[in-house]
Write a protein that holds these residues in place. Structure first.
Motif, PDB file in Angstrom:
ATOM      1  N   VAL A  30       0.836  -1.202   0.000  1.00  0.00           N
ATOM      2  CA  VAL A  30       0.000   0.000   0.000  1.00  0.00           C
ATOM      3  C   VAL A  30       0.874   1.256   0.000  1.00  0.00           C
ATOM      4  O   VAL A  30       0.628   2.198  -0.759  1.00  0.00           O
ATOM      5  CB  VAL A  30      -0.964  -0.009   1.210  1.00  0.00           C
TER       6      VAL A  30
ATOM      7  N   ARG B 173       2.469   1.657  -3.381  1.00  0.00           N
ATOM      8  CA  ARG B 173       1.455   2.129  -4.334  1.00  0.00           C
ATOM      9  C   ARG B 173       1.232   3.618  -4.165  1.00  0.00           C
ATOM     10  O   ARG B 173       1.192   4.378  -5.139  1.00  0.00           O
ATOM     11  CB  ARG B 173       0.143   1.368  -4.109  1.00  0.00           C
ATOM     12  N   ASP B 174       1.105   4.053  -2.910  1.00  0.00           N
ATOM     13  CA  ASP B 174       0.862   5.472  -2.644  1.00  0.00           C
ATOM     14  C   ASP B 174       2.031   6.362  -3.061  1.00  0.00           C
ATOM     15  O   ASP B 174       1.847   7.538  -3.350  1.00  0.00           O
ATOM     16  CB  ASP B 174       0.539   5.687  -1.165  1.00  0.00           C
TER      17      ASP B 174
ATOM     18  N   SER C 253      -8.177   3.642  -5.538  1.00  0.00           N
ATOM     19  CA  SER C 253      -7.168   3.129  -4.612  1.00  0.00           C
ATOM     20  C   SER C 253      -7.577   3.529  -3.198  1.00  0.00           C
ATOM     21  O   SER C 253      -7.943   4.664  -2.946  1.00  0.00           O
ATOM     22  CB  SER C 253      -5.792   3.687  -4.953  1.00  0.00           C
TER      23      SER C 253
ATOM     24  N   PRO D  92      -6.573   3.060   1.016  1.00  0.00           N
ATOM     25  CA  PRO D  92      -5.602   2.570   1.983  1.00  0.00           C
ATOM     26  C   PRO D  92      -6.101   1.295   2.649  1.00  0.00           C
ATOM     27  O   PRO D  92      -7.287   1.122   2.856  1.00  0.00           O
ATOM     28  CB  PRO D  92      -5.504   3.713   3.004  1.00  0.00           C
TER      29      PRO D  92
END
Length: 159
Positions: free
Chosen positions: A12, A15-16, A153, A155
Motif C-alpha cells: 500500500v 502504491r501510494d 485506490s 488505503p
C-alpha cells in the motif's frame, strides 16, 4: 519478511508513492503468505485496474475465486472484486470466472447482478433478484466514483 500484513502495508505504501511494480511484488508476497487475507487481493486488483493490465486483473480475480473455502468466509471481498472488475468494463470476464469457479453456486446472486447490469434477461427467484439489484447499485456507485476522477485506490486501513 514472513508477515503477510507487513507485506500488504508495504504494498500500500509503495502504491501510494507511485512505485507500482514494487507494490505489486509486495502485495503478491502478502497473498502468498496468507491467501485468506482479503486486503492485498483488493489493493492488488485495484492497482492492476488503474494500470490497465487487464490480463493480470482477470488472472488475479480467477486465482481468488479458485478457493471455495476462502470464498465462503470472504464473500464480500469477492463481491467487491467483481464490482471493481465490472466498473472497469470487465463484465464478461467476471461472469465467466464466477460461473466457472468451484464456488459457483455461492455466486448466483452476484452473477445475476452482473448479468442485469450487462443488460441480459435473467430468470431467478425474487430473493436472488433483490440481492442482484444491490450488486447493480454498487456497480453504478463505483462507476460514478470513477467518473468523478477517483482512481479506486484505498488505503488498507479503510478496506
Amino acid at each position: 519478511p514472513g508477515y503477510a500484513e507487513a507485506w500488504c502495508n508495504k504494498g500500500v505504501a509503495l502504491r501510494d508513492l507511485g512505485k507500482s511494480e514494487e507494490a505489486i511484488v509486495a502485495l503478491d508476497n502478502s497473498i502468498k503468505l496468507n491467501p485468506s487475507h482479503v486486503v492485498p487481493w483488493l489493493v492488488l486488483n485495484r492497482l492492476l485496474i488503474r494500470l490497465k493490465r487487464k490480463d493480470e486483473v482477470v488472472a488475479n480475480f480467477k486465482k481468488y475465486c479458485e478457493n471455495s473455502e476462502r470464498l465462503k468466509t470472504t464473500m464480500d471481498a469477492a463481491i467487491t472484486l467483481s464490482v471493481d472488475m465490472v466498473a472497469a468494463d470487465f463484465v464478461r470476464e467476471a461472469i465467466n470466472i464466477l460461473t466457472e469457479s468451484p464456488a459457483a453456486p455461492l455466486f448466483e446472486p452476484l452473477v445475476a447482478g452482473l448479468r442485469i447490469y450487462n443488460g441480459e434477461e435473467i430468470t431467478v427467484p425474487v430473493e436472488v433478484r433483490e440481492i442482484a439489484q444491490v450488486v447493480v447499485e454498487r456497480i453504478k456507485e463505483k462507476r460514478a466514483e470513477q467518473s468523478m476522477g477517483k482512481d479506486g485506490s484505498t488505503p488498507a486501513a479503510s478496506l
